[in-house]
Motif scaffolding. Structure first.
Motif, PDB file in Angstrom:
ATOM      1  N   LYS A  72       0.970  -0.779   0.259  1.00  0.00           N
ATOM      2  CA  LYS A  72       0.253   0.366   0.211  1.00  0.00           C
ATOM      3  C   LYS A  72       1.125   1.228   0.358  1.00  0.00           C
ATOM      4  O   LYS A  72       0.542   1.965  -0.544  1.00  0.00           O
ATOM      5  N   LEU A  73       1.761   0.924   0.558  1.00  0.00           N
ATOM      6  CA  LEU A  73       3.084   2.859   0.855  1.00  0.00           C
ATOM      7  C   LEU A  73       3.364   2.502  -0.112  1.00  0.00           C
ATOM      8  O   LEU A  73       4.029   3.851  -0.675  1.00  0.00           O
ATOM      9  N   ASN A  74       4.155   1.252  -1.042  1.00  0.00           N
ATOM     10  CA  ASN A  74       4.760   1.582  -2.347  1.00  0.00           C
ATOM     11  C   ASN A  74       3.535   1.941  -3.183  1.00  0.00           C
ATOM     12  O   ASN A  74       4.355   1.990  -4.717  1.00  0.00           O
ATOM     13  N   ALA A  75       2.371   1.697  -2.962  1.00  0.00           N
ATOM     14  CA  ALA A  75       1.529   1.987  -4.475  1.00  0.00           C
ATOM     15  C   ALA A  75       1.321   3.334  -4.976  1.00  0.00           C
ATOM     16  O   ALA A  75       1.779   4.759  -4.053  1.00  0.00           O
ATOM     17  N   TYR A  76       0.448   3.312  -5.973  1.00  0.00           N
ATOM     18  CA  TYR A  76       0.424   4.813  -6.687  1.00  0.00           C
ATOM     19  C   TYR A  76      -1.036   4.606  -7.281  1.00  0.00           C
ATOM     20  O   TYR A  76      -1.839   3.180  -7.772  1.00  0.00           O
ATOM     21  N   VAL A  77      -1.885   5.775  -7.121  1.00  0.00           N
ATOM     22  CA  VAL A  77      -2.838   5.614  -7.626  1.00  0.00           C
ATOM     23  C   VAL A  77      -3.526   6.894  -8.781  1.00  0.00           C
ATOM     24  O   VAL A  77      -2.643   8.121  -8.435  1.00  0.00           O
ATOM     25  N   SER A  78      -4.294   6.978  -9.408  1.00  0.00           N
ATOM     26  CA  SER A  78      -4.258   8.082 -10.189  1.00  0.00           C
ATOM     27  C   SER A  78      -5.067   9.345  -9.224  1.00  0.00           C
ATOM     28  O   SER A  78      -5.462   9.556  -7.804  1.00  0.00           O
ATOM     29  N   ALA A 127      -3.892  11.744  -3.217  1.00  0.00           N
ATOM     30  CA  ALA A 127      -2.336  12.175  -2.995  1.00  0.00           C
ATOM     31  C   ALA A 127      -2.398  10.407  -3.683  1.00  0.00           C
ATOM     32  O   ALA A 127      -2.245  10.079  -4.020  1.00  0.00           O
ATOM     33  N   VAL A 128      -1.284  10.905  -4.675  1.00  0.00           N
ATOM     34  CA  VAL A 128      -0.776   9.724  -6.017  1.00  0.00           C
ATOM     35  C   VAL A 128      -0.043   8.624  -5.252  1.00  0.00           C
ATOM     36  O   VAL A 128       0.294   7.215  -5.557  1.00  0.00           O
ATOM     37  N   GLY A 129       0.897   8.433  -3.723  1.00  0.00           N
ATOM     38  CA  GLY A 129       1.403   8.085  -2.998  1.00  0.00           C
ATOM     39  C   GLY A 129       1.831   8.047  -2.021  1.00  0.00           C
ATOM     40  O   GLY A 129       1.495  10.071  -1.641  1.00  0.00           O
ATOM     41  N   ALA A 130       2.134   7.321  -1.494  1.00  0.00           N
ATOM     42  CA  ALA A 130       3.148   8.082   0.299  1.00  0.00           C
ATOM     43  C   ALA A 130       4.352   8.632   0.108  1.00  0.00           C
ATOM     44  O   ALA A 130       4.824   9.422  -0.400  1.00  0.00           O
ATOM     45  N   GLY A 131       3.837   9.413   1.182  1.00  0.00           N
ATOM     46  CA  GLY A 131       4.774  10.959   1.714  1.00  0.00           C
ATOM     47  C   GLY A 131       4.261  11.684   2.452  1.00  0.00           C
ATOM     48  O   GLY A 131       3.461  11.251   3.520  1.00  0.00           O
ATOM     49  N   TYR A 135       8.746  14.815  -6.000  1.00  0.00           N
ATOM     50  CA  TYR A 135       7.517  15.375  -5.349  1.00  0.00           C
ATOM     51  C   TYR A 135       6.747  15.239  -6.906  1.00  0.00           C
ATOM     52  O   TYR A 135       6.677  15.084  -7.693  1.00  0.00           O
ATOM     53  N   THR A 136       5.403  15.053  -5.845  1.00  0.00           N
ATOM     54  CA  THR A 136       4.122  16.550  -7.086  1.00  0.00           C
ATOM     55  C   THR A 136       3.701  17.137  -6.617  1.00  0.00           C
ATOM     56  O   THR A 136       3.921  17.541  -5.316  1.00  0.00           O
ATOM     57  N   GLN A 137       2.841  17.885  -6.766  1.00  0.00           N
ATOM     58  CA  GLN A 137       2.280  19.016  -6.982  1.00  0.00           C
ATOM     59  C   GLN A 137       0.691  19.127  -7.587  1.00  0.00           C
ATOM     60  O   GLN A 137       0.519  18.638  -8.485  1.00  0.00           O
ATOM     61  N   TYR A 138      -0.066  19.527  -6.082  1.00  0.00           N
ATOM     62  CA  TYR A 138      -1.947  19.674  -6.827  1.00  0.00           C
ATOM     63  C   TYR A 138      -1.585  21.417  -7.205  1.00  0.00           C
ATOM     64  O   TYR A 138      -2.151  21.792  -6.159  1.00  0.00           O
ATOM     65  N   GLY A 163       4.146  18.910   6.697  1.00  0.00           N
ATOM     66  CA  GLY A 163       4.736  18.008   7.830  1.00  0.00           C
ATOM     67  C   GLY A 163       3.913  16.483   8.253  1.00  0.00           C
ATOM     68  O   GLY A 163       4.031  15.681   8.884  1.00  0.00           O
ATOM     69  N   GLN A 164       2.699  16.611   7.247  1.00  0.00           N
ATOM     70  CA  GLN A 164       2.503  15.554   7.369  1.00  0.00           C
ATOM     71  C   GLN A 164       2.396  14.691   6.168  1.00  0.00           C
ATOM     72  O   GLN A 164       2.425  15.183   5.229  1.00  0.00           O
ATOM     73  N   THR A 165       2.049  13.325   7.105  1.00  0.00           N
ATOM     74  CA  THR A 165       1.957  11.816   5.918  1.00  0.00           C
ATOM     75  C   THR A 165       1.412  11.780   5.950  1.00  0.00           C
ATOM     76  O   THR A 165       0.307  12.095   6.172  1.00  0.00           O
ATOM     77  N   VAL A 166       0.736  11.222   4.507  1.00  0.00           N
ATOM     78  CA  VAL A 166      -0.176  10.754   3.777  1.00  0.00           C
ATOM     79  C   VAL A 166       0.093   9.440   3.399  1.00  0.00           C
ATOM     80  O   VAL A 166       0.832   8.907   2.799  1.00  0.00           O
ATOM     81  N   THR A 167      -1.195   8.419   2.689  1.00  0.00           N
ATOM     82  CA  THR A 167      -1.101   7.476   2.219  1.00  0.00           C
ATOM     83  C   THR A 167      -1.594   7.578   0.723  1.00  0.00           C
ATOM     84  O   THR A 167      -2.196   8.177   0.356  1.00  0.00           O
ATOM     85  N   PRO A 168      -0.939   6.938  -0.625  1.00  0.00           N
ATOM     86  CA  PRO A 168      -1.689   6.041  -1.584  1.00  0.00           C
ATOM     87  C   PRO A 168      -3.771   6.260  -1.376  1.00  0.00           C
ATOM     88  O   PRO A 168      -4.223   5.813  -0.331  1.00  0.00           O
ATOM     89  N   GLY A 169      -3.771   7.145  -2.236  1.00  0.00           N
ATOM     90  CA  GLY A 169      -5.153   7.567  -2.210  1.00  0.00           C
ATOM     91  C   GLY A 169      -5.840   8.380  -0.892  1.00  0.00           C
ATOM     92  O   GLY A 169      -6.633   9.263  -1.179  1.00  0.00           O
ATOM     93  N   GLN A 170      -4.922   9.209   0.193  1.00  0.00           N
ATOM     94  CA  GLN A 170      -5.451  10.025   0.685  1.00  0.00           C
ATOM     95  C   GLN A 170      -6.211  11.108   0.060  1.00  0.00           C
ATOM     96  O   GLN A 170      -5.701  11.512  -0.345  1.00  0.00           O
ATOM     97  N   GLU A 171      -7.058  11.595   0.938  1.00  0.00           N
ATOM     98  CA  GLU A 171      -7.949  12.673   0.133  1.00  0.00           C
ATOM     99  C   GLU A 171      -6.903  14.631   0.622  1.00  0.00           C
ATOM    100  O   GLU A 171      -6.720  14.249   2.381  1.00  0.00           O
ATOM    101  N   ILE A 172      -6.376  15.175   0.056  1.00  0.00           N
ATOM    102  CA  ILE A 172      -5.539  16.197   0.597  1.00  0.00           C
ATOM    103  C   ILE A 172      -6.321  17.143  -0.131  1.00  0.00           C
ATOM    104  O   ILE A 172      -5.801  18.543   0.804  1.00  0.00           O
ATOM    105  N   GLY A 173      -7.383  17.612  -0.515  1.00  0.00           N
ATOM    106  CA  GLY A 173      -7.895  18.330  -0.958  1.00  0.00           C
ATOM    107  C   GLY A 173      -9.502  18.419  -2.395  1.00  0.00           C
ATOM    108  O   GLY A 173      -9.754  16.723  -2.625  1.00  0.00           O
ATOM    109  N   ILE A 174      -9.656  19.562  -1.906  1.00  0.00           N
ATOM    110  CA  ILE A 174     -10.792  19.571  -3.227  1.00  0.00           C
ATOM    111  C   ILE A 174     -10.338  20.469  -4.782  1.00  0.00           C
ATOM    112  O   ILE A 174      -9.975  21.395  -4.055  1.00  0.00           O
ATOM    113  N   SER A 175     -11.005  20.096  -6.032  1.00  0.00           N
ATOM    114  CA  SER A 175     -10.935  20.242  -7.093  1.00  0.00           C
ATOM    115  C   SER A 175     -11.080  22.335  -7.195  1.00  0.00           C
ATOM    116  O   SER A 175     -12.314  22.019  -6.498  1.00  0.00           O
ATOM    117  N   GLY A 176     -10.736  22.632  -7.745  1.00  0.00           N
ATOM    118  CA  GLY A 176     -11.655  24.122  -8.018  1.00  0.00           C
ATOM    119  C   GLY A 176     -10.836  25.543  -9.107  1.00  0.00           C
ATOM    120  O   GLY A 176     -10.547  24.488  -9.773  1.00  0.00           O
TER     121      GLY A 176
END
Length: 267
Positions: free
Chosen positions: A131-137, A175-179, A203-206, A217-230
């Motif tokens: 899961k930590l090494n996985a990536y998603v759209s 988030a496309v991957g853990a980080g 690195y990835t930018q959104y 400073g927060q850690t995230v996992t693949p597929g975790q919601e980090i925001g809402i598009s606009g």
């Protein structure tokens, strides 16, 4: 005048002789436990009248039977004690065997339970690692509406440094991957943006988010919601601007589609 004894005439034995014979008979009975009858003709055929005398035979018989009874009782007690001791030892041996068998079963069950627990932990770790090494759209079910390096005067560099994913305002961005989040806030022309450093050092930018759901400073996992598009920042309409970088800053971009594909994401 001399007196002579008639031929064949016997005198009665003296009392001392009879007493000695009785004593000898009793001694024999006491020692052997065997009762024998004394029918000595010499004692019975006397010229005196018959009379009853205490020969000691009755006493010897009583003593012999009493002794035999006591010996028999003692032997029976000893046999009973031996049987009880044997039964107790047998029961104790069976109890030890049963306890050993029960312990063996319990030990085997504990061993299997421990092995199963370790296997579950191993599987869980493996799943977590995957899961930590996985990536998603970054957007579920979306597509690229503007490609990488597309040319336009809309961008200060003259070309697109990322890709645009089609997304209506309010779409969940992942988030496309853990980080670890290294930037979360206003990004100028990118509007509200998030930058994540991944475990492989990339690195990835959104960009252009209507709202941000994480902090630096927060850690995230693949597929975790980090925001809402606009449609914040320099845009002509709502969408997600997505970049892949070798560093955290502008100008270190790499092809984001190839980046995602190299991590197993079909675009």
């Amino acid at each position: 005048m001399a007196f002579t004894r008639a031929t064949g005439k016997h005198r009665r034995p003296s009392r001392a002789v009879r007493t000695g014979a009785n004593i000898a008979g009793i001694a024999t009975l006491t020692a052997t436990g065997v009762v024998a009858g004394f029918a000595a003709p010499a004692l019975a055929a006397t010229d005196d009248a018959p009379r009853t005398e205490d020969t000691g035979l009755t006493q010897a018989i009583v003593i012999g039977e009493d002794t035999a009874n006591r010996v028999g009782e003692q032997a029976e007690v000893q046999r009973s004690s031996a049987d009880e001791a044997s039964a107790r030892l047998h029961a104790e041996a069976e109890a030890r065997q049963q306890a050993a068998a029960t312990k063996k079963v319990a030990d085997e069950a504990a061993r299997k339970a421990e092995a199963e627990r370790k296997e579950r932990e191993r599987v869980a770790r493996e799943e977590e690692r995957k899961k930590l090494n996985a990536y998603v759209s970054p957007i579920d079910g979306s597509y690229v509406s503007t490609s990488y390096k597309a040319s336009s005067g809309l961008w200060s560099s003259g070309s697109h440094t990322g890709v645009d994913f089609h997304a209506e305002s309010g779409t969940s961005v992942h988030a496309v991957g853990a980080g670890t989040v290294v930037e979360a806030g206003w990004g100028g022309a990118y509007g509200n943006n998030v930058v994540i450093k991944h475990n492989d050092g990339t690195y990835t930018q959104y960009g252009h988010l209507s709202s941000i759901g994480v902090s630096a400073g927060q850690t995230v996992t693949p597929g975790q919601e980090i925001g809402i598009s606009g449609a914040t920042g320099n845009v002509t309409g709502p969408h997600l601007h997505f970049e892949a970088r070798t560093g955290p800053s502008y100008g270190s971009d790499i092809d984001p589609v190839e980046y995602l594909r190299s991590h197993g994401v079909g675009i």
